[in-house]
Design an enzyme around this catalytic site. Sequence first.
Site, PDB file in Angstrom:
ATOM      1  N   GLY A  16       0.796  -1.231   0.000  1.00  0.00           N
ATOM      2  CA  GLY A  16       0.000   0.000   0.000  1.00  0.00           C
ATOM      3  C   GLY A  16       0.823   1.272   0.000  1.00  0.00           C
ATOM      4  O   GLY A  16       0.330   2.331   0.383  1.00  0.00           O
ATOM      5  N   LYS A  39       8.817   9.116  -8.210  1.00  0.00           N
ATOM      6  CA  LYS A  39       8.952   7.653  -8.222  1.00  0.00           C
ATOM      7  C   LYS A  39      10.210   7.394  -9.038  1.00  0.00           C
ATOM      8  O   LYS A  39      10.173   7.400 -10.282  1.00  0.00           O
ATOM      9  CB  LYS A  39       7.717   7.016  -8.887  1.00  0.00           C
ATOM     10  CG  LYS A  39       7.799   5.508  -9.063  1.00  0.00           C
ATOM     11  CD  LYS A  39       7.373   4.742  -7.830  1.00  0.00           C
ATOM     12  CE  LYS A  39       7.459   3.233  -8.062  1.00  0.00           C
ATOM     13  NZ  LYS A  39       7.039   2.449  -6.902  1.00  0.00           N
ATOM     14  N   ALA A 113      10.609   1.207  -4.607  1.00  0.00           N
ATOM     15  CA  ALA A 113       9.979   0.086  -5.313  1.00  0.00           C
ATOM     16  C   ALA A 113      10.159  -1.134  -4.416  1.00  0.00           C
ATOM     17  O   ALA A 113      11.285  -1.440  -4.023  1.00  0.00           O
ATOM     18  CB  ALA A 113      10.640  -0.144  -6.659  1.00  0.00           C
ATOM     19  N   SER A 172      -3.164  -0.791   4.713  1.00  0.00           N
ATOM     20  CA  SER A 172      -4.546  -1.154   4.395  1.00  0.00           C
ATOM     21  C   SER A 172      -5.179  -1.818   5.608  1.00  0.00           C
ATOM     22  O   SER A 172      -4.935  -2.992   5.882  1.00  0.00           O
ATOM     23  CB  SER A 172      -4.546  -2.094   3.180  1.00  0.00           C
ATOM     24  OG  SER A 172      -5.863  -2.389   2.803  1.00  0.00           O
TER      25      SER A 172
HETATM   26  N1  ATP Z   1      -5.719   1.207   1.451  1.00  0.00           N
HETATM   27  C1  ATP Z   1      -5.919   0.669   0.236  1.00  0.00           C
HETATM   28  N2  ATP Z   1      -7.119   0.786  -0.374  1.00  0.00           N
HETATM   29  C2  ATP Z   1      -7.332   0.251  -1.589  1.00  0.00           C
HETATM   30  N3  ATP Z   1      -6.468  -0.431  -2.281  1.00  0.00           N
HETATM   31  C3  ATP Z   1      -5.270  -0.582  -1.734  1.00  0.00           C
HETATM   32  C4  ATP Z   1      -4.915  -0.030  -0.447  1.00  0.00           C
HETATM   33  N4  ATP Z   1      -3.642  -0.339  -0.185  1.00  0.00           N
HETATM   34  C5  ATP Z   1      -3.228  -1.033  -1.255  1.00  0.00           C
HETATM   35  N5  ATP Z   1      -4.183  -1.179  -2.159  1.00  0.00           N
HETATM   36  C6  ATP Z   1      -4.118  -1.925  -3.439  1.00  0.00           C
HETATM   37  O1  ATP Z   1      -3.179  -2.957  -3.242  1.00  0.00           O
HETATM   38  C7  ATP Z   1      -2.304  -3.061  -4.341  1.00  0.00           C
HETATM   39  C8  ATP Z   1      -0.892  -2.778  -3.924  1.00  0.00           C
HETATM   40  O2  ATP Z   1      -0.786  -1.473  -3.413  1.00  0.00           O
HETATM   41  P1  ATP Z   1       0.303  -0.482  -3.939  1.00  0.00           P
HETATM   42  O3  ATP Z   1       0.272  -0.356  -5.423  1.00  0.00           O
HETATM   43  O4  ATP Z   1       0.108   0.768  -3.169  1.00  0.00           O
HETATM   44  O5  ATP Z   1       1.614  -1.269  -3.550  1.00  0.00           O
HETATM   45  P2  ATP Z   1       3.010  -0.696  -3.355  1.00  0.00           P
HETATM   46  O6  ATP Z   1       3.368  -0.979  -1.938  1.00  0.00           O
HETATM   47  O7  ATP Z   1       3.013   0.723  -3.780  1.00  0.00           O
HETATM   48  O8  ATP Z   1       3.901  -1.607  -4.296  1.00  0.00           O
HETATM   49  P3  ATP Z   1       5.063  -1.217  -5.339  1.00  0.00           P
HETATM   50  O9  ATP Z   1       6.273  -1.803  -4.756  1.00  0.00           O
HETATM   51  O10 ATP Z   1       4.599  -1.897  -6.584  1.00  0.00           O
HETATM   52  O11 ATP Z   1       5.117   0.254  -5.510  1.00  0.00           O
HETATM   53  C9  ATP Z   1      -2.823  -2.083  -5.376  1.00  0.00           C
HETATM   54  O12 ATP Z   1      -3.670  -2.797  -6.264  1.00  0.00           O
HETATM   55  C10 ATP Z   1      -3.595  -1.083  -4.575  1.00  0.00           C
HETATM   56  O13 ATP Z   1      -4.652  -0.496  -5.326  1.00  0.00           O
HETATM   57  C1  DNN Z   2       6.584  -4.713  -9.926  1.00  0.00           C
HETATM   58  C2  DNN Z   2       6.256  -4.379  -8.486  1.00  0.00           C
HETATM   59  N1  DNN Z   2       4.930  -3.804  -8.454  1.00  0.00           N
HETATM   60  C3  DNN Z   2       7.281  -3.458  -7.814  1.00  0.00           C
HETATM   61  N2  DNN Z   2       7.260  -2.149  -8.426  1.00  0.00           N
HETATM   62  C4  DNN Z   2       8.660  -4.050  -7.787  1.00  0.00           C
HETATM   63  C5  DNN Z   2       8.801  -4.950  -6.630  1.00  0.00           C
HETATM   64  C6  DNN Z   2      10.147  -5.650  -6.589  1.00  0.00           C
HETATM   65  C7  DNN Z   2      10.233  -6.628  -5.456  1.00  0.00           C
HETATM   66  C8  DNN Z   2      11.459  -7.471  -5.518  1.00  0.00           C
HETATM   67  C9  DNN Z   2      11.596  -8.397  -4.339  1.00  0.00           C
HETATM   68  O1  DNN Z   2      11.661  -7.944  -3.190  1.00  0.00           O
HETATM   69  O2  DNN Z   2      11.611  -9.601  -4.528  1.00  0.00           O
HETATM   70 MG    MG Z   3       3.665   1.634  -5.427  1.00  0.00          MG
END
Ligand code: ATP
Ligand code: DNN
Ligand code: MG
EC number: 6.3.3.3
Length: 235
Positions: A16, A39, A113, A172
Site C-alpha cells: 500500500g 517515483k 519500489a 490497508s
Molecule cells: N488502502 C488501500 N485501499 C485500496 N487499495 C489498496 C490499499 N492499499 C493497497 N491497495 C491496493 O493494493 C495493491 C498494492 O498497493 P500499492 O500499489 O500501493 O503497492 P506498493 O506498496 O506501492 O507496491 P510497489 O512496490 O509496486 O510500488 C494495489 O492494487 C492497490 O490499489
Molecule cells: C513490480 C512491483 N509492483 C514493484 N514495483 C517491484 C517490486 C520488486 C520486489 C522485488 C523483491 O523484493 O523480490
Molecule cells: Mg507503489
Amino acid sequence: MSARILIVSGTGTDVGKTIAVAALAATARAAGLRVGVCKPAQTGVTGGERGDLATVVGLVGDLPTREPVRYPDPLAPETAALRASTPFLSMDAVRAAVGELASDCDLVIVEGAGGILVRLAPDLTIVDVARELDAPVVVVADAGLGTLNHTELTIRELGRAAVAVAGLVIGSWPVEPDLATACNRADLERLTGVPVIGVVPAGAGSRTPTDFQRSAPGWISAIVVGDRRRRRGDP
Ligand SMILES: Nc1ncnc2c1ncn2[C@@H]1O[C@H](COP(=O)(O)OP(=O)(O)OP(=O)(O)O)[C@@H](O)[C@H]1O
Ligand SMILES: C[C@H](N)[C@H](N)CCCCCC(=O)O
Ligand SMILES: [Mg+2]
C-alpha cells in the site's frame, strides 16, 4: 533545497505504499503545503501506461511529479533494466528529479519500489537514496499476520544504516480486523519503538478523489508531513 523530503518505503511490494503516498500528499496539501512526488524507478508499465504517479494524481489531484526511469517488466528495477538492456537509474538522476520538485514545493515525497533493499540499480537501494538526500523514511507495513517480522527486520536495517525513520503507516486496515491484525496495531509500535503515524483504511484507493482528499487528513498524523500550523500549536 529548502523543501522537506520524505522517503516512502515499505516492508515489501503491494503493502500500500502508493496509496500511503497519496494519503501523505493529500494531508500535506490540506495543510496548505505545496507537494511534489517522485517515483525514481517505475517497473511493470510501458510507454504511456499508468504508473504509481498516475494513481497518486488520480486520488490527490494535479501535482508536480518526476519518474526518472521506467521499465516494462514487473520486477525489481535492477533486474528489469538488465532484461530491457536499458540504463540503470543513477543517484544523480534521483537528485536532479528531487531537486527540480524541491525548487517549487514545500514537501517532496519519494516512493521506492518494493521493500528497502530492492535494487533500484546494482549499487543503489532506497536506503542509499535516503542517506544521500538525508531524508527520513516512512515505512508502510501490512496489517495482518507476518507483519511483525517484516517490519522489525525493516526497522533494524534502517537503524543499521543510520537512516532516520519518520514513522510507520499501516497500508490497508481492514473493516473487520482479525485477531492478529487487532494485536498488531499495538505490537508494531511496542516491538519496533517506532510510532504508527498513519492507518489507511482498506478500499481507500478506490474512493473518489473528493472523498479521498477529505478523508486522508484523518488517517495521517499532520506532524509527519510538516504541517507548520499544527507544529506551532495552532488549533
Ligand atoms: N488502502 C488501500 N485501499 C485500496 N487499495 C489498496 C490499499 N492499499 C493497497 N491497495 C491496493 O493494493 C495493491 C498494492 O498497493 P500499492 O500499489 O500501493 O503497492 P506498493 O506498496 O506501492 O507496491 P510497489 O512496490 O509496486 O510500488 C494495489 O492494487 C492497490 O490499489
Ligand atoms: C513490480 C512491483 N509492483 C514493484 N514495483 C517491484 C517490486 C520488486 C520486489 C522485488 C523483491 O523484493 O523480490
Ligand atoms: Mg507503489
